[in-house]
Design a protein around this motif. Structure first.
Motif, PDB file in Angstrom:
ATOM      1  N   GLU A 149      79.438  72.062  54.591  1.00 13.58           N
ATOM      2  CA  GLU A 149      78.510  72.949  52.944  1.00 13.58           C
ATOM      3  C   GLU A 149      78.919  71.683  51.875  1.00 13.58           C
ATOM      4  N   LEU A 150      80.608  71.586  51.509  1.00 14.80           N
ATOM      5  CA  LEU A 150      81.057  70.982  50.720  1.00 14.80           C
ATOM      6  C   LEU A 150      80.617  69.366  50.406  1.00 14.80           C
ATOM      7  N   MET A 151      80.797  68.876  52.419  1.00 19.44           N
ATOM      8  CA  MET A 151      80.512  67.733  52.102  1.00 19.44           C
ATOM      9  C   MET A 151      79.478  67.375  52.042  1.00 19.44           C
ATOM     10  N   LYS A 152      78.457  67.983  52.466  1.00 16.15           N
ATOM     11  CA  LYS A 152      76.701  67.875  51.730  1.00 16.15           C
ATOM     12  C   LYS A 152      76.330  67.712  50.279  1.00 16.15           C
ATOM     13  N   GLY A 153      77.689  68.778  49.982  1.00 15.71           N
ATOM     14  CA  GLY A 153      77.484  69.070  48.069  1.00 15.71           C
ATOM     15  C   GLY A 153      77.575  67.884  47.783  1.00 15.71           C
ATOM     16  N   PHE A 154      79.066  66.998  47.878  1.00 11.15           N
ATOM     17  CA  PHE A 154      79.624  65.850  48.001  1.00 11.15           C
ATOM     18  C   PHE A 154      78.259  64.949  47.614  1.00 11.15           C
ATOM     19  N   GLY A 155      77.937  64.860  48.562  1.00  8.36           N
ATOM     20  CA  GLY A 155      76.417  63.941  48.895  1.00  8.36           C
ATOM     21  C   GLY A 155      75.597  63.937  48.639  1.00  8.36           C
ATOM     22  N   ALA A 156      74.798  65.385  47.912  1.00 11.21           N
ATOM     23  CA  ALA A 156      73.550  65.241  47.141  1.00 11.21           C
ATOM     24  C   ALA A 156      74.233  65.458  45.774  1.00 11.21           C
ATOM     25  N   GLY A 157      75.564  65.365  45.499  1.00  6.73           N
ATOM     26  CA  GLY A 157      75.961  65.031  43.802  1.00  6.73           C
ATOM     27  C   GLY A 157      76.989  63.606  43.187  1.00  6.73           C
ATOM     28  N   THR A 158      76.410  62.740  44.839  1.00  8.07           N
ATOM     29  CA  THR A 158      77.172  62.070  43.820  1.00  8.07           C
ATOM     30  C   THR A 158      75.886  60.675  42.929  1.00  8.07           C
ATOM     31  N   ARG A 159      75.129  61.009  42.940  1.00  5.28           N
ATOM     32  CA  ARG A 159      74.242  60.440  42.126  1.00  5.28           C
ATOM     33  C   ARG A 159      74.351  60.650  40.694  1.00  5.28           C
ATOM     34  N   LEU A 160      74.134  62.074  40.593  1.00  3.96           N
ATOM     35  CA  LEU A 160      74.781  63.161  39.795  1.00  3.96           C
ATOM     36  C   LEU A 160      75.327  63.065  38.820  1.00  3.96           C
ATOM     37  N   TRP A 161      76.707  62.443  39.513  1.00  9.62           N
ATOM     38  CA  TRP A 161      78.237  62.393  38.874  1.00  9.62           C
ATOM     39  C   TRP A 161      78.270  60.928  38.357  1.00  9.62           C
ATOM     40  N   GLU A 162      77.349  60.319  39.408  1.00  9.74           N
ATOM     41  CA  GLU A 162      77.647  58.174  38.665  1.00  9.74           C
ATOM     42  C   GLU A 162      77.305  58.675  37.375  1.00  9.74           C
ATOM     43  N   LEU A 163      75.749  59.283  37.091  1.00 15.75           N
ATOM     44  CA  LEU A 163      75.035  59.627  35.671  1.00 15.75           C
ATOM     45  C   LEU A 163      75.924  59.713  34.838  1.00 15.75           C
ATOM     46  N   LEU A 164      77.111  61.274  35.515  1.00 13.94           N
ATOM     47  CA  LEU A 164      77.736  62.336  34.211  1.00 13.94           C
ATOM     48  C   LEU A 164      78.759  60.676  33.455  1.00 13.94           C
ATOM     49  N   ASP A 165      78.871  60.448  34.703  1.00 14.16           N
ATOM     50  CA  ASP A 165      80.281  59.289  34.465  1.00 14.16           C
ATOM     51  C   ASP A 165      79.833  58.262  33.943  1.00 14.16           C
ATOM     52  N   ARG A 166      79.120  57.916  33.629  1.00 11.19           N
ATOM     53  CA  ARG A 166      78.512  56.605  32.773  1.00 11.19           C
ATOM     54  C   ARG A 166      78.431  56.479  30.995  1.00 11.19           C
ATOM     55  N   LYS A 167      79.841  55.762  30.900  1.00 12.97           N
ATOM     56  CA  LYS A 167      79.686  55.590  29.282  1.00 12.97           C
ATOM     57  C   LYS A 167      78.379  55.085  28.980  1.00 12.97           C
ATOM     58  N   PRO A 168      77.759  55.850  27.788  1.00 12.47           N
ATOM     59  CA  PRO A 168      76.683  55.322  26.991  1.00 12.47           C
ATOM     60  C   PRO A 168      77.413  54.315  25.781  1.00 12.47           C
ATOM     61  N   GLU A 169      76.489  52.727  26.571  1.00  6.17           N
ATOM     62  CA  GLU A 169      77.062  51.749  25.368  1.00  6.17           C
ATOM     63  C   GLU A 169      76.503  51.821  24.338  1.00  6.17           C
ATOM     64  N   PHE A 170      76.027  52.544  23.677  1.00  2.98           N
ATOM     65  CA  PHE A 170      75.895  53.208  21.447  1.00  2.98           C
ATOM     66  C   PHE A 170      76.077  54.462  21.820  1.00  2.98           C
ATOM     67  N   PRO A 171      76.906  54.598  20.801  1.00  2.00           N
ATOM     68  CA  PRO A 171      76.897  56.722  20.538  1.00  2.00           C
ATOM     69  C   PRO A 171      75.341  56.963  19.722  1.00  2.00           C
ATOM     70  N   LEU A 172      75.512  58.266  20.746  1.00  2.00           N
ATOM     71  CA  LEU A 172      74.766  58.819  19.893  1.00  2.00           C
ATOM     72  C   LEU A 172      74.127  58.992  18.622  1.00  2.00           C
ATOM     73  N   ASN A 173      75.811  60.237  17.840  1.00  3.79           N
ATOM     74  CA  ASN A 173      75.930  60.613  17.181  1.00  3.79           C
ATOM     75  C   ASN A 173      76.805  60.328  16.321  1.00  3.79           C
ATOM     76  N   GLU A 174      77.680  59.311  16.441  1.00  6.76           N
ATOM     77  CA  GLU A 174      78.715  58.536  15.801  1.00  6.76           C
ATOM     78  C   GLU A 174      78.317  57.828  14.806  1.00  6.76           C
TER      79      GLU A 174
END
Length: 441
Positions: A149-174
């Motif tokens: 189940e852990l490996m299945k979760g890793f596989g399914a969550g890879t795309r989500l983590w890629e999005l979460l780890d992305r640094k926004p080029e423009f700040p949202l509220n700074e």
């Protein structure tokens, strides 16, 4: 405890653990890969269905219903093939781990019987060892299930983590926020060059300079693809220029808070996008805090946008649902609701991106009348082709070859017989005269 009771028996029994561990590692990697592929395939099928259903009128207009169903079936079948592979893999792995647990018990009984026969082990020691071996087997089975189940979760969550780890080029509220009342609305493009990130080899703007005084109306015209709509995207800071500066009241937009900046800019596009909620909610969306908007505020904005009468004619009035992307409304109705939304926002800077180009004469008159109310007391940048939109502007800038080639008042540019603006207007006048002649015939 197994080693304490009988080291030789424990070593014999646990020889099965390393092969199972190696099998689990190989299985886990493959399961992680196939889970990722399943998620991607499922996303592709969902995207296809969502896109085709939201554009159902176009699909039906071209008679593509059956071919689109075939495409969706093909996508779903690919998901099914991957799901079958995963099911077979899981069945094989859990079968192997279950078998290993049974083999441990059988090995204990066999080897333990031999040790009892040679009087190296008593019945009590064998019984206790067998119980320990049983719990080890259950634990191995549980750990393998958890690992799966852990490996299945890793596989399914890879795309989500890629999005979460992305640094926004423009700040949202700074960034810098000007004090209330300090914003005047003076805009300036200074030696701006820009190419879209996906097409760096095809520059849209090159060394462009343009000045818009506070409270004035500037119309931007030019051939298709000359970069007119790109000016709107840069002012909203959806992109940053590659070189040069864009300033508002002398402040570089890169230093300003993007959230604050966009809250003071109103936009009305050629094809306004409405949400699949009621008319009132779409209009109230323009406010900083829609929950504080009263019914009177919505009605006032609708009156000013020439939208009140047709909305009241709906069976449910302002509570009428507009459908996905406003599909239940005509082009002129959507445009006027978008103008009402901008009016409620009460921005200091207004960006109009060909707001009347797709309308008939009657709707154009109503929308143009609403736009004139909306433009009062604001800095306005109009992306336009029609003469009716341009002639009331304080100045006109003509884009061509990725830069401003002409800039001045409407009458001055028309007086230049060899200018690009004169040629564009002559073509439009010729087409309008030709259309009138056809209608008369």
């Amino acid at each position: 405890m197994m080693f304490y009771v009988s080291p030789s028996l424990a070593a014999f029994v646990l020889m099965i653990v390393p092969p199972i561990a190696g099998l689990a590692v190989v299985y886990g990697r493959y399961l992680r890969s196939i889970s990722r592929r399943m998620q991607d395939s499922l996303a592709e099928s969902t995207q296809l269905a969502e896109e085709r259903i939201s554009n159902l009128r176009t699909v039906r207009a071209f008679g593509k219903e059956l071919s689109e169903v075939e495409k969706y079936v093909e996508k779903v079948n690919h998901v099914l093939v991957l799901a079958r592979k995963e099911a077979v893999l899981r069945a094989g792995f859990f079968g192997a781990t279950g078998l290993s647990g049974n083999l441990i018990v059988l090995a204990v009984l066999y080897k333990g019987g031999l040790l009892m026969g040679s009087e190296h082990m008593t019945v009590g020691e064998l019984s206790s060892f067998l119980m320990y071996a049983f719990w080890v087997g259950v634990s191995i089975s549980g750990m393998s299930s958890f690992y799966s189940e852990l490996m299945k979760g890793f596989g399914a969550g890879t795309r989500l983590w890629e999005l979460l780890d992305r640094k926004p080029e423009f700040p949202l509220n700074e960034g810098i926020e000007l004090r209330p009342g300090q914003l005047k609305g003076e805009l300036e493009f200074r030696n701006v060059s820009f190419a879209y990130p996906t097409r760096k080899d095809a520059p849209i703007l090159q060394d462009l300079s343009l000045h818009i005084p506070a409270g004035s109306v500037l119309a931007v015209v030019g051939p298709s693809g000359s970069g007119k709509s790109t000016l709107v995207s840069l002012l909203l800071r959806l992109y940053d220029p590659d070189t040069g500066f864009i300033t508002i009241d002398g402040h570089d937009v890169r230093e300003l808070n993007p959230y604050w900046l966009r809250s003071h800019i109103g936009t009305v596009s050629q094809e306004p996008v409405l949400f699949s909620c009621s008319v009132a909610e779409n209009i109230a969306y323009g406010a900083m805090d829609p929950s504080q908007v009263t019914v009177q505020d919505v009605h006032r904005a609708a009156h000013m946008a020439n939208a009140y009468n047709f909305v009241q004619d709906f069976p449910q009035g302002f509570h009428t649902l507009v459908g996905e992307k406003g599909i239940l409304l005509s082009g002129g109705q959507k445009q006027r609701i978008a103008i009402a939304r901008a009016l409620l926002k009460n921005p200091k800077i207004l960006l109009l991106d060909e707001a009347t180009s797709a309308l008939d004469a009657e709707n154009e008159f109503l929308v143009q009348e609403a736009l004139e109310r909306l433009m009062q007391g604001r800095t306005v940048l109009i992306i336009a082709h029609r003469l009716s939109t341009i002639q009331n502007a304080d100045a006109v800038a003509v884009l061509d070859q990725r830069r401003v080639v002409e800039c001045g008042r409407h009458a001055e540019l028309l007086g230049n017989r060899h200018g690009l603006f004169r040629k564009l207007m002559e073509k439009q006048a010729f087409l309008q005269a030709d259309r009138k002649q056809v209608l008369c015939e």
